[in-house]
Design an enzyme around this catalytic site. Structure first.
Site, PDB file in Angstrom:
ATOM      1  N   ASP A  12       1.400  -2.956   0.997  1.00  0.00           N
ATOM      2  CA  ASP A  12       2.407  -2.352   0.128  1.00  0.00           C
ATOM      3  C   ASP A  12       2.414  -2.893  -1.288  1.00  0.00           C
ATOM      4  OD1 ASP A  12       3.132  -4.406   1.809  1.00  0.00           O
ATOM      5  OD2 ASP A  12       5.092  -3.628   2.309  1.00  0.00           O
ATOM      6  N   LYS A  18      12.167 -20.750  -1.696  1.00  0.00           N
ATOM      7  CA  LYS A  18      13.419 -20.490  -2.418  1.00  0.00           C
ATOM      8  C   LYS A  18      14.005 -21.751  -3.069  1.00  0.00           C
ATOM      9  CE  LYS A  18      14.592 -16.492   0.414  1.00  0.00           C
ATOM     10  NZ  LYS A  18      15.580 -15.835   1.307  1.00  0.00           N
ATOM     11  N   ASP A  43       5.636  -4.936  -5.097  1.00  0.00           N
ATOM     12  CA  ASP A  43       5.680  -4.631  -3.676  1.00  0.00           C
ATOM     13  C   ASP A  43       6.504  -3.355  -3.551  1.00  0.00           C
ATOM     14  OD1 ASP A  43       6.570  -4.341  -1.040  1.00  0.00           O
ATOM     15  OD2 ASP A  43       6.626  -6.483  -0.669  1.00  0.00           O
TER      16      ASP A  43
END
Length: 362
Positions: free
Chosen positions: A112, A163, A219
């Protein structure tokens, strides 16, 4: 060289479009997402592409012959009986990837992603450092949302941080890799994550490098990002092949129109609009940031901004559609309807207004 494309599973993030076709076959800029990738791989000398498939293999098979004829390349399917993660499919396809691979190299791509695919630069960089693997990175504005990659100036990856709360890097995994075939022996024949289980070990051993991707990256696995990816692709096309874009007094900004489409000269299109094959756009229509797939009709004086209009759908006269609205295959919208940020499943009729964002018509 060979390549493996992680076609993957059900494409739930891109529903309702993926109720009709697997995600890699959804058209971005009038070409299936996976076709953009195959085309780039052929240009860099890849001779065989393996599609790692877990969903709707029959539909993919129908397209494979078309892709093989169009791009003059061998395409093989490797079907997962159970989900194998992002590394397991590589091990499953080991025999195919290693057989008759004189270069000993293979690409791996997430299905994707769209970008300008500077694959030759990736090959050259990989050969220059001589280690087992190279991953492409892309820069993001808000790295705290992602797992980031920390690398030396020469590209040698030091570590991966999930993160981060404090800034340590703004570079993330772009889902585009090249490996020496001996790397496959690192993967056990079971469900395995390449990002969490394989890459950290390779980095620890000094066998993994990174190259920063030039140009755009997206994406496109969910509708909002698909619309953005379409815009970025058209921006890139303006720089690389501007002759492919539409021209005319009724065209504003970047617009791509299939030659078989019929667009009334009194319709105003753009910016960031893609019109697919056999689409009909009637007089007075206004389209912005919108993709209209094959065989659909937009009737007179309808206004659409930020939408995906699925295959063989019909939008009536004097409608207004906005927000991230997705019409799946064969959706019929009656005249004078207002729709805001909704998803309409295949083969449905919309006969009343849908003003509440997030509504799903089932």
């Amino acid at each position: 060289m060979k390549a493996l494309i992680l076609v993957g599973g059900y494409g739930t993030r891109l529903r309702p479009l993926t109720f009709s076709v697997p995600k890699p076959l959804v058209e971005l800029a009038n070409k299936p997402i996976v076709a953009h990738q195959i085309e780039a791989l052929v240009k860099v000398g890849v001779t065989e592409v393996v599609l790692a498939i877990a969903y709707q293999p029959q539909t993919m098979m129908e397209y494979i012959k078309k892709f093989e004829e169009q791009y003059k390349i061998k395409i093989t399917c490797s079907q997962e009986i159970e989900p194998l993660g992002t590394a397991g499919p590589i091990r499953l396809a080991q025999e195919i990837l290693e057989k008759d691979n004189e270069d000993g190299l293979f690409f791996v791509l997430n299905s994707d992603i769209v970008c300008e695919f500077p694959l030759q630069k990736l090959v050259d960089f990989h050969k220059a450092h001589g280690k087992e693997g190279t991953i492409m990175l892309t820069q993001v504005e808000e790295p705290s949302k992602y797992g980031v990659v920390v690398a030396e100036p020469d590209g040698k990856i030091k570590r991966f941080v999930e993160k981060p709360k404090e800034f340590i890097s703004n570079k993330i995994n772009a889902g585009l890799y090249i490996f020496n075939k001996k790397m496959i022996s690192r993967i056990e024949p079971k469900p395995t994550s390449i990002e969490r289980e394989i890459f950290p070990k390779m980095a620890e051993e000094g066998e993994l490098y990174a190259q920063v991707l030039e140009g755009f990256w997206m994406d496109v696995g969910q509708p909002k990002d698909f619309i953005t990816g379409n815009q970025l692709y058209l921006d890139s096309l303006r720089k690389t092949e501007p002759s492919l874009l539409a021209k005319g007094d009724n065209i504003l900004g970047n617009v791509l129109i299939d030659p078989s489409a019929k667009v009334d000269p009194e319709a105003i299109l753009g910016p960031n609009v893609c019109i697919g094959p056999n689409v009909v756009i009637e007089a007075g229509v206004r389209l912005q940031n919108t993709t209209v797939f094959r065989g659909s009709t937009i009737q007179a004086h309808t206004w659409i901004k930020g939408a995906i209009i699925g295959w063989e759908s019909k939008v009536g006269k004097w409608c207004r559609i906005e927000g991230v609205t997705v019409l799946a295959e064969d959706v019929q919208v009656k005249d004078e309807i207002y729709i805001k940020a909704c998803s309409i499943l295949p083969h449905k009729a919309v006969t009343s207004n849908l003003p509440d964002a997030g509504t799903v018509v089932m």
